[in-house]
Each structure stands twice: as C-alpha cells, then as structure tokens.
Design an enzyme around this catalytic site. Structure first.
Site, PDB file in Angstrom:
ATOM      1  N   GLY A 259      73.221  33.965  41.162  1.00 29.44           N
ATOM      2  CA  GLY A 259      72.403  32.935  41.812  1.00 29.44           C
ATOM      3  C   GLY A 259      72.525  31.687  40.967  1.00 29.44           C
ATOM      4  O   GLY A 259      73.548  31.487  40.304  1.00 29.44           O
ATOM      5  N   CYS A 262      74.616  26.664  40.203  1.00 28.27           N
ATOM      6  CA  CYS A 262      76.048  26.356  40.101  1.00 28.27           C
ATOM      7  C   CYS A 262      76.945  27.283  40.899  1.00 28.27           C
ATOM      8  O   CYS A 262      77.583  26.861  41.852  1.00 28.27           O
ATOM      9  CB  CYS A 262      76.442  26.357  38.631  1.00 28.27           C
ATOM     10  N   LYS A 265      76.630  27.210  44.800  1.00 29.43           N
ATOM     11  CA  LYS A 265      76.986  25.894  45.340  1.00 29.43           C
ATOM     12  C   LYS A 265      78.468  25.600  45.103  1.00 29.43           C
ATOM     13  O   LYS A 265      79.173  25.129  45.988  1.00 29.43           O
ATOM     14  CB  LYS A 265      76.111  24.855  44.631  1.00 29.43           C
TER      15      LYS A 265
HETATM   16  C1  UDX Z   1      73.481  20.103  37.041  1.00 23.81           C
HETATM   17  C2  UDX Z   1      74.817  19.416  37.203  1.00 23.81           C
HETATM   18  O1  UDX Z   1      74.686  18.056  36.808  1.00 23.81           O
HETATM   19  C3  UDX Z   1      75.265  19.482  38.616  1.00 23.81           C
HETATM   20  O2  UDX Z   1      76.647  19.158  38.613  1.00 23.81           O
HETATM   21  C4  UDX Z   1      75.172  20.861  39.139  1.00 23.81           C
HETATM   22  O3  UDX Z   1      75.572  20.848  40.478  1.00 23.81           O
HETATM   23  C5  UDX Z   1      73.761  21.376  39.012  1.00 23.81           C
HETATM   24  O4  UDX Z   1      73.424  21.373  37.649  1.00 23.81           O
HETATM   25  P1  UDX Z   1      71.120  19.712  36.988  1.00 23.81           P
HETATM   26  O5  UDX Z   1      71.015  19.027  35.675  1.00 23.81           O
HETATM   27  O6  UDX Z   1      70.886  21.202  37.002  1.00 23.81           O
HETATM   28  O7  UDX Z   1      72.515  19.381  37.628  1.00 23.81           O
HETATM   29  O8  UDX Z   1      70.224  19.056  38.075  1.00 23.81           O
HETATM   30  P2  UDX Z   1      68.700  18.741  37.906  1.00 23.81           P
HETATM   31  O9  UDX Z   1      68.099  19.637  36.885  1.00 23.81           O
HETATM   32  O10 UDX Z   1      68.198  18.697  39.281  1.00 23.81           O
HETATM   33  O11 UDX Z   1      68.725  17.282  37.238  1.00 23.81           O
HETATM   34  C6  UDX Z   1      69.175  16.193  37.944  1.00 23.81           C
HETATM   35  C7  UDX Z   1      68.309  15.004  37.469  1.00 23.81           C
HETATM   36  O12 UDX Z   1      68.836  13.793  37.993  1.00 23.81           O
HETATM   37  C8  UDX Z   1      66.874  15.132  37.961  1.00 23.81           C
HETATM   38  O13 UDX Z   1      66.002  14.984  36.866  1.00 23.81           O
HETATM   39  C9  UDX Z   1      66.720  13.978  38.938  1.00 23.81           C
HETATM   40  O14 UDX Z   1      65.435  13.390  38.898  1.00 23.81           O
HETATM   41  C10 UDX Z   1      67.755  12.996  38.411  1.00 23.81           C
HETATM   42  N1  UDX Z   1      68.254  12.069  39.407  1.00 23.81           N
HETATM   43  C11 UDX Z   1      68.692  12.534  40.621  1.00 23.81           C
HETATM   44  C12 UDX Z   1      68.281  10.686  39.083  1.00 23.81           C
HETATM   45  O15 UDX Z   1      67.877  10.306  38.001  1.00 23.81           O
HETATM   46  N2  UDX Z   1      68.771   9.810  39.997  1.00 23.81           N
HETATM   47  C13 UDX Z   1      69.201  10.224  41.226  1.00 23.81           C
HETATM   48  O16 UDX Z   1      69.610   9.378  42.018  1.00 23.81           O
HETATM   49  C14 UDX Z   1      69.151  11.614  41.545  1.00 23.81           C
HETATM   50  C1  UDX Z   2      77.258  29.041  35.091  1.00 27.85           C
HETATM   51  C2  UDX Z   2      78.517  29.009  34.233  1.00 27.85           C
HETATM   52  O1  UDX Z   2      78.491  30.113  33.347  1.00 27.85           O
HETATM   53  C3  UDX Z   2      78.570  27.722  33.438  1.00 27.85           C
HETATM   54  O2  UDX Z   2      79.781  27.664  32.719  1.00 27.85           O
HETATM   55  C4  UDX Z   2      78.508  26.550  34.413  1.00 27.85           C
HETATM   56  O3  UDX Z   2      78.529  25.330  33.714  1.00 27.85           O
HETATM   57  C5  UDX Z   2      77.238  26.627  35.232  1.00 27.85           C
HETATM   58  O4  UDX Z   2      77.189  27.864  35.937  1.00 27.85           O
HETATM   59  P1  UDX Z   2      74.715  29.564  34.831  1.00 27.85           P
HETATM   60  O5  UDX Z   2      74.749  29.508  36.317  1.00 27.85           O
HETATM   61  O6  UDX Z   2      73.677  28.801  34.097  1.00 27.85           O
HETATM   62  O7  UDX Z   2      76.147  29.070  34.245  1.00 27.85           O
HETATM   63  O8  UDX Z   2      74.512  31.098  34.412  1.00 27.85           O
HETATM   64  P2  UDX Z   2      75.503  32.319  34.086  1.00 27.85           P
HETATM   65  O9  UDX Z   2      75.065  32.889  32.817  1.00 27.85           O
HETATM   66  O10 UDX Z   2      76.901  31.930  34.258  1.00 27.85           O
HETATM   67  O11 UDX Z   2      75.116  33.372  35.262  1.00 27.85           O
HETATM   68  C6  UDX Z   2      75.391  32.986  36.580  1.00 27.85           C
HETATM   69  C7  UDX Z   2      74.896  34.095  37.481  1.00 27.85           C
HETATM   70  O12 UDX Z   2      75.722  35.252  37.340  1.00 27.85           O
HETATM   71  C8  UDX Z   2      73.459  34.537  37.193  1.00 27.85           C
HETATM   72  O13 UDX Z   2      72.776  34.719  38.416  1.00 27.85           O
HETATM   73  C9  UDX Z   2      73.638  35.872  36.493  1.00 27.85           C
HETATM   74  O14 UDX Z   2      72.558  36.757  36.772  1.00 27.85           O
HETATM   75  C10 UDX Z   2      74.916  36.398  37.141  1.00 27.85           C
HETATM   76  N1  UDX Z   2      75.682  37.327  36.302  1.00 27.85           N
HETATM   77  C11 UDX Z   2      76.198  36.881  35.119  1.00 27.85           C
HETATM   78  C12 UDX Z   2      75.901  38.617  36.767  1.00 27.85           C
HETATM   79  O15 UDX Z   2      75.420  38.995  37.832  1.00 27.85           O
HETATM   80  N2  UDX Z   2      76.648  39.467  36.007  1.00 27.85           N
HETATM   81  C13 UDX Z   2      77.185  39.074  34.811  1.00 27.85           C
HETATM   82  O16 UDX Z   2      77.845  39.895  34.155  1.00 27.85           O
HETATM   83  C14 UDX Z   2      76.949  37.749  34.345  1.00 27.85           C
END
Ligand code: UDX
Ligand code: UDX
Length: 443
Positions: A259, A262, A265
C-alpha cells in the site's frame, strides 16, 4: 554551504530539506499548508517519521532551516529549488501534475537569478521537459538562465532519514551535465554512487525501481498462495530464494501486499503511461491484480472460518497504517479489508500505535480502541494487518482468553503457527503450509 529551497514540506520535502540542512546547507521549506508551516516553525513535525523531529529541531536552532508559506521569501537567495509536492493519482491512474505545474509557475514568477530546479517528486516520464516549458513560458525575465534536473527520491517511510543519509545511489537526469554535477555536489558527503543521465531516463529509473519492488512482492505473494495449495512454507521458501545473491532477501515478505503513497500510484501510473503510448503492460497489471486479491483472499478465508458469513461478527484489526513506523494511511490494506468486512455486515474494532488520527478521518463505523487487548475483547476473530513491533510480543494467552472465538489471521506472518496453535488459536497465515495453517496442518 549552498542556499536551497524546497517546495512541499511533506514526507519527502521535509526529509530532503532537513537532511540537506543537517549537511550544512541553508534551507527554506515552503508549503501552502499554513498549519503545517506554523507547526514546523515551532519544531513540531506534523506527521510520524522516526528521527525527523530531532533533525528539524537541531537545524532550526542552528539557523540552517526556515519555514514559510511565501515563495518570495523561500526563493530569494536559492541556488537550488527542489520540487517535492505530491503527485496524486487521477481517475485513470495517470499522475496528477497540477501541483508540480503550480510550483513551476511560482518559480517562474519569482525567478530573478540563475537557479537549478530539481524535480524530487515522482513524476511521469517527460515531466522534466514540461517543468522547463512552464518556467520558460511564465518567467518575468526570459534572459535569466535556469536548468532542470530530475533527482528522484528512494525514501521508504519509517526509515526516510536513514535512507536519505545512506542512499544506494543518487540518480540525476538533465539536459545539462554541468547542472547535474552541481546537484551531485550537494550529496557528496554521502559518498554514494552517482548516475548522471538524461531527464527521461532518470524519471524512468524511479518508476522502474518501484514497479520492480512491487513485482517482487506480488511474485512472493503468488508463490505464497501456491504454497497454501501444495503445503509448503513461503517464509522458508523466501529465505531459500533470498540467499541467492541475484535475488536477495529484501521485499520477499509475503502478506496482504503493498500500500502507501508510492507503489500503488507509481505502478498504476507506469501502466497508464505504457498503455497510452502503445504498449500493453500485462505484467504490471498482473502485479496490481495479485496485490488486490491478497486482501480479498484473506476475507474469503476468514468468512469460511466463521461458517460462511461475517454478518454481525466482531472482527478485531491490529494495525491500520500501510506499514509499521508511519502514520500514513494512503492506500493502506487495512482500509480495503475493513470496507469489505463492513460490507458483509461485520462489526470492526481497531487499534494502531500511530495512525489512529489519520484513520479516524477516513474510516466510518469502526470502534477505535486504545490497545490490542481491548480490540481482542469479545472478538470472533483478530486480523494482524500492520506488523508493528508492539504486536510481536503480546500476551497471546490473554488475547485468546479475551476473544469470543480464537481465530487469528496473520496478515504479515509475524507469528509462529505452531506456537499459536499450541495456545489454542485457529491460526491462518499467508503461504504457511496447507491453507496457511502451518506446514504440519492442524486446525
Ligand atoms: C511524496 C513524493 O513527493 C511524491 O512524488 C509521491 O508521489 C508521494 O510522496 P509526499 O511528500 O508523500 O509526496 O506528499 P505529501 O506528504 O502529501 O506532501 C506534499 C506537500 O506539498 C504537502 O505538505 C502539501 O501541502 C504541499 N503542497 C502541495 C504545496 O506546498 N503546494 C502545492 O501546490 C501542493
Ligand atoms: C517505497 C520504496 O521502497 C521507496 O524506495 C520509494 O521512494 C517510495 O516507495 P514506501 O512505500 O515508503 O517506500 O515503503 P516500503 O517499505 O517500500 O513498503 C511498500 C509496501 O510494500 C508496504 O505496504 C509494505 O507493507 C509492503 N511490503 C514491503 C511487503 O508487503 N512485503 C515486503 O517484503 C516489503
């Protein structure tokens, strides 16, 4: 010491800004969310990320990191501007670039000195060119030079600070090698291998990496399902596979699947890009379908154990966040599982160490409890959804005695089937021998 601006102070932007400040740079983080900026100004990180608050506080005190909602203030002296706004998913699976485009327009509006714009957010292949176009079209003074560099992040939530400071590689893409090399210098203290390539290749490295990791997990989940039919233990299979250096032990954890903000999506976005450019991404689509079916398979197993109906049954959920050590509920498997249970008339109780507030905002009709024992009380079954450490050493005897029926569904294979059955549980894992009950079978 460089002057850096980061647009977007979320999971990625704030980690990036705080860590660059910790490396000695001066960093301005700008975000549209005023509450978030106010909280950060007081050294309070408004989401759960181990170790991040301490780094933010240290650098606030040292006068290396600043927070603002004003682009003018943030971009004034910036030599590098990192775009780290979120790229949510559109209805067809395409990545919604509206926030990235808004950020590019704001950069153009305030551009009065040469800068290097760095795409940190995960963006569809070709976005680097779009960002450059938007800036060119909107900049007040077209004679100011600027460059665009793609620098995808590989941060795992829950270990983002560690992952930033210990990168396996730095990926940089640009039309200007010199601009890429200047960004590479920001990472020099980390002494990691650096790949410098073109924009599209750098953007593809990010998607291909996430899609491969998701594929690895869906692969072991398919093997787990076959193990249940043939009586093998997928945890030992994964161990045996992982000792092959070409496979490696990581991301071979069978369970209810992936889930987060990242994998879901990014895999869908890559499949969308493929399909809209004349390719047929059958492997990526299977990876997505296997992942979805893992949740459905668990509910199916539970329904059979409860005599074919979930109506009015009380089901306890241990863990809500999409993975441990985060409060992030984005595409958490718990949401899909709870919706399916409620759809079939079950009553759901749940507890999570960090994600309760976020979960309450998106889940209705769930009874949120203060601890795992309250969740177990009177439950007809318990589902371990998120493998938080605190669930690994519970008093399982007490848990069983609190339950109405001793059914334990281990969605992340953290318990030992033999031990659980010896305690009197009807245990089901994922891929743990016949029907997930453990290799020696039994109830
Ligand atoms: C990250 C990565 O940047 C993105 O590529 C990936 O798809 C999801 O993870 P993330 O940091 O997790 O994004 O997103 P989020 O925690 O939602 O933070 C985005 C921030 O940007 C928020 O704090 C939001 O308020 C801010 N934002 C969004 C702006 O400042 N300006 C905008 O126009 C839109
Ligand atoms: C991931 C990528 O690891 C990272 O490099 C990228 O920048 C953002 O997306 P994240 O989504 O934060 O990071 O978590 P991750 O630890 O990769 O786990 C992703 C998902 O896979 C989670 O839902 C986790 O529960 C699942 N997972 C992970 C499994 O089901 N089995 C595994 O062995 C490892």
């Amino acid at each position: 010491m460089k002057e850096i601006a980061v647009i977007g102070a979320g999971y990625v932007g704030l980690v990036t800004g705080a860590c660059f400040a910790d490396l000695g740079n001066r960093v301005w983080c700008v975000d549209v969310n005023e509450a978030k900026i106010e909280s950060l100004k007081m050294g309070k990180v408004p989401f759960f990320e181990p170790g991040l608050e301490e780094i933010v506080r240290r650098n606030l005190k040292a006068g290396r990191i600043f927070f603002t909602t004003s682009y003018a203030e943030a971009l004034k002296n910036a030599e590098f501007i990192f775009i780290a706004v979120n790229t949510p998913e559109g209805s067809e699976g395409e990545a919604d670039l509206s926030y990235v485009e808004a950020a590019a327009k704001e950069i153009a509006k305030h551009l009065d000195h040469p800068v290097i714009v760095v795409n940190k957010s995960t963006v569809p292949i070709g976005t680097g060119d779009i960002v450059a176009e938007i800036i060119r079209e909107n900049m007040a003074n077209p004679s100011i030079p600027f460059w665009v560099v793609s620098n995808p992040e590989f941060l795992r939530e829950g270990s983002a600070v560690h992952d930033f400071m210990n990168p396996d590689r730095i990926v940089l893409g640009s039309t200007s090698r010199e601009a890429a090399e200047k960004v590479a210098e920001l990472y020099a203290p980390l002494q990691a291998p650096v790949i410098i390539t073109d924009l599209r290749t750098a953007e593809m490295i990010k998607y291909a990496s996430n899609a491969f990791l998701a594929t690895k997990i869906s692969f072991i989940n398919e093997i787990a399902n076959i193990c249940e039919a043939l009586g093998a233990d997928v945890k030992v299979v994964a161990w045996g596979m992982g000792l092959d250096h070409r496979i490696g032990p990581e991301f071979l954890g069978a369970g209810i699947g992936w889930g987060g903000s990242c994998f879901p999506k990014d895999v869908r976005a890559l499949a969308y890009m493929a399909a809209t450019h004349g390719c047929h991404p059958q492997l990526l689509r299977s990876v997505i379908e296997i992942n979805q079916d893992q949740r459905r398979r668990l509910v199916h197993k539970l329904r059979s154990l409860l005599g074919g109906s979930l109506r009015n049954k009380v089901i306890g959920i241990l863990g809500l966040a999409f993975k441990p050590n985060t409060d992030d509920m984005r595409e958490a498997p718990s949401v899909e599982i709870i919706h399916m249970l409620q759809h079939e008339g079950a009553k759901v109780k749940a507890y999570d160490p960090a994600a309760m507030e976020n979960a309450k905002a998106i889940l209705n009709g769930v009874e949120f409890k203060e601890d795992p024992y309250q969740v177990a009380e009177g439950a007809d079954a318990l589902i371990l959804v998120t493998e938080w450490n605190e669930f690994k050493q519970l008093d399982m005897e007490r848990i069983k005695n609190l339950m109405r029926k001793p059914i334990l569904m281990d969605g992340r294979n953290i318990y030992d089937p033999e031990k659980m059955r010896a305690l009197g549980f009807i245990y089901r894992g994922i891929g743990r021998g016949f029907d997930g009950a453990g290799t020696s079978g039994g109830s």
